[in-house]
Design a protein around this motif. Structure first.
Motif, short mmCIF file in Angstrom:
data_model
loop_
_atom_site.label_atom_id
_atom_site.label_comp_id
_atom_site.label_asym_id
_atom_site.label_seq_id
_atom_site.Cartn_x
_atom_site.Cartn_y
_atom_site.Cartn_z
N TYR A 184 0.86 -1.18 0.00
CA TYR A 184 0.00 0.00 0.00
C TYR A 184 0.90 1.23 0.00
O TYR A 184 1.80 1.35 0.85
CB TYR A 184 -0.90 0.00 1.23
N VAL A 185 0.66 2.13 -0.96
CA VAL A 185 1.54 3.28 -1.14
C VAL A 185 0.72 4.58 -1.15
O VAL A 185 -0.50 4.57 -1.29
CB VAL A 185 2.34 3.16 -2.45
N ASP A 186 1.46 5.66 -1.03
CA ASP A 186 0.88 7.00 -1.10
C ASP A 186 0.66 7.36 -2.58
O ASP A 186 1.63 7.46 -3.34
CB ASP A 186 1.84 7.99 -0.43
N ASP A 187 -0.62 7.54 -2.96
CA ASP A 187 -0.90 7.78 -4.38
C ASP A 187 -0.47 9.16 -4.86
O ASP A 187 -0.50 9.43 -6.06
CB ASP A 187 -2.38 7.57 -4.67
N THR A 188 -0.06 10.04 -3.94
CA THR A 188 0.47 11.34 -4.37
C THR A 188 1.93 11.22 -4.80
O THR A 188 2.48 12.16 -5.36
CB THR A 188 0.34 12.38 -3.25
N MET A 189 2.56 10.07 -4.50
CA MET A 189 3.97 9.87 -4.83
C MET A 189 4.18 8.81 -5.89
O MET A 189 5.14 8.87 -6.65
CB MET A 189 4.75 9.49 -3.56
N TYR A 190 3.28 7.80 -5.95
CA TYR A 190 3.50 6.63 -6.79
C TYR A 190 2.49 6.50 -7.92
O TYR A 190 1.31 6.81 -7.74
CB TYR A 190 3.46 5.35 -5.95
N ASN A 191 2.96 5.98 -9.05
CA ASN A 191 2.08 5.53 -10.11
C ASN A 191 1.58 4.13 -9.77
O ASN A 191 2.08 3.48 -8.85
CB ASN A 191 2.81 5.51 -11.46
N THR A 192 0.63 3.65 -10.53
CA THR A 192 0.07 2.33 -10.24
C THR A 192 1.04 1.18 -10.51
O THR A 192 0.82 0.06 -10.04
CB THR A 192 -1.20 2.10 -11.09
N ASP A 193 2.12 1.45 -11.26
CA ASP A 193 3.11 0.41 -11.52
C ASP A 193 4.28 0.45 -10.55
O ASP A 193 5.26 -0.28 -10.71
CB ASP A 193 3.63 0.51 -12.96
N GLN A 231 9.28 -0.67 5.12
CA GLN A 231 8.47 0.38 5.75
C GLN A 231 9.23 1.69 5.89
O GLN A 231 8.63 2.73 6.14
CB GLN A 231 7.97 -0.10 7.12
N THR A 232 10.55 1.66 5.72
CA THR A 232 11.35 2.88 5.79
C THR A 232 11.40 3.63 4.46
O THR A 232 11.91 4.75 4.41
CB THR A 232 12.79 2.56 6.24
N VAL A 233 10.87 3.02 3.39
CA VAL A 233 10.87 3.67 2.08
C VAL A 233 9.80 4.75 2.05
O VAL A 233 8.66 4.54 2.47
CB VAL A 233 10.61 2.63 0.97
N ASP A 234 10.17 5.94 1.57
CA ASP A 234 9.22 7.06 1.50
C ASP A 234 7.97 6.67 0.69
O ASP A 234 8.08 6.13 -0.42
CB ASP A 234 9.88 8.28 0.84
N VAL A 236 5.73 4.46 1.37
CA VAL A 236 5.23 3.11 1.61
C VAL A 236 4.42 3.11 2.91
O VAL A 236 4.92 3.47 3.97
CB VAL A 236 6.37 2.08 1.71
N GLU A 237 3.16 2.72 2.80
CA GLU A 237 2.29 2.69 3.96
C GLU A 237 2.31 1.32 4.65
O GLU A 237 2.63 1.21 5.82
CB GLU A 237 0.85 3.04 3.54
N VAL A 238 1.98 0.29 3.90
CA VAL A 238 1.95 -1.07 4.46
C VAL A 238 2.52 -2.05 3.44
O VAL A 238 1.91 -2.28 2.40
CB VAL A 238 0.51 -1.51 4.83
N PRO A 239 3.69 -2.64 3.71
CA PRO A 239 4.21 -3.69 2.83
C PRO A 239 3.82 -5.07 3.40
O PRO A 239 3.97 -5.32 4.60
CB PRO A 239 5.73 -3.48 2.90
N HIS A 240 3.34 -5.93 2.54
CA HIS A 240 2.90 -7.26 3.00
C HIS A 240 3.44 -8.32 2.05
O HIS A 240 3.24 -8.26 0.84
CB HIS A 240 1.38 -7.34 3.06
#
Length: 295
Positions: A184-193, A231-234, A236-240
């Motif tokens: 789960y990522v911040d959509d203001t920073m990441y594209n869908t890919d 989780q320390t990557v800018d 990144v909300e929740v890595p699973h």
């Protein structure tokens, strides 16, 4: 640890001020400070400073000598796993050794080729030693030793090892790590890919590769630690990690093929080769996948 010049001078002047003969000669009482009676320019202060410098030099020389002797003794101590590891890392391709000392007959130069960049030595369950080695390619990634260097290295170990010790030398392609992640990522920073909006890079893929690089050689991979690192990557909300598996080379020796069956990783895993490799290239049958979601 050697004392400073000021500490040595302070100890000397304190003893001087407590000396009864000095008190009688100079007329100062007990518990008085040296600086209360003598300036820095006085002959007494200068003499104490000179003595302190000499004492400081002796203490530093003694400390350096002790450090050197300790390191030499540790390096020369045989029959330990560390000794074999140090000898493996010191291997020079194409140079002769002295069989009596297990050392090289010439000094190391800037042209000396030392192909073994990583080594781990462990005792085998059946007895003897297992020596895992790897070299570094032009991109800074670990890989197996070419056949000619591996052959020379095997001969080198055979000549320096203790009599009666059985050694198994492994230099293999890295264990293939296959991951299936939902991040789960911040959509203001990441594209869908998974690339950044601001630049064409994939920070999460890069972070996974960096994490594997910083693992100790022959070190254990713990999935929870990898999750913590992501989780320390800018952004990144929740890595699973949904699924994880690793595949090691099944045969002993140097090879880039001959991988065995993939084995699932529940919590942790040790690499058979000593290190892991990961791919996000869809043309690789064992590639990892990341599904990006908005929290």
């Amino acid at each position: 640890m050697a004392r400073t010049i000021e500490e040595i001078k302070e100890a000397m002047t304190t003893a001087f001020m407590r000396d009864s003969a000095a008190q009688s000669a100079y007329g100062f009482g007990e518990n008085q400070k040296f600086s209360a009676h003598f300036s820095k320019a006085s002959i007494e202060s200068i003499l104490f400073y000179v003595f302190a410098v000499c004492a400081y030099a002796i203490e530093r020389l003694t400390e350096t000598h002790l450090t050197e002797v300790t390191s030499v003794v540790a390096a020369l101590r045989p029959h330990t796993l560390t000794w074999y590891q140090q000898k493996a890392l010191a291997f020079r391709y194409g140079e002769a050794i002295d069989d009596a000392t297990a050392d090289y007959t010439t000094d190391e130069t800037s042209d000396t080729e030392k192909p073994v960049s990583q080594c781990a030595v462990n005792e085998a369950d059946t007895g003897g030693l297992v020596i895992k080695v790897a070299t570094t390619d032009s991109d800074g990634n670990l890989t197996y030793l070419p056949s000619n260097r591996l052959s020379a290295f095997s001969s080198y170990i055979g000549r320096i090892k203790d009599a009666g010790i059985q050694t198994t030398i492994l230099s293999q392609a890295g264990d293939r790590l296959t991951l299936k992640l939902v991040v789960y990522v911040d959509d203001t920073m990441y594209n869908t890919d998974g690339t950044l909006i601001s630049e064409p890079s994939s920070p999460i893929q890069t972070a996974i590769k960096e994490y594997l690089k910083q693992l100790p050689f022959n070190g254990e991979l713990v999935l929870e630690h990898l999750t913590d690192y992501l989780q320390t990557v800018d952004g990144v909300e929740v890595p699973h990690i949904v699924e994880a598996s690793s595949t090691a080379v099944s045969a002993t020796g140097q090879t880039s093929s001959g991988y065995g069956d993939a084995k699932p990783i529940d919590v942790r895993v040790m690499p058979g080769s000593g290190y892991f490799v990961v791919s996000f290239d869809a043309t690789d049958s064992w590639h990892s996948t990341i599904e990006y979601r908005i929290k």
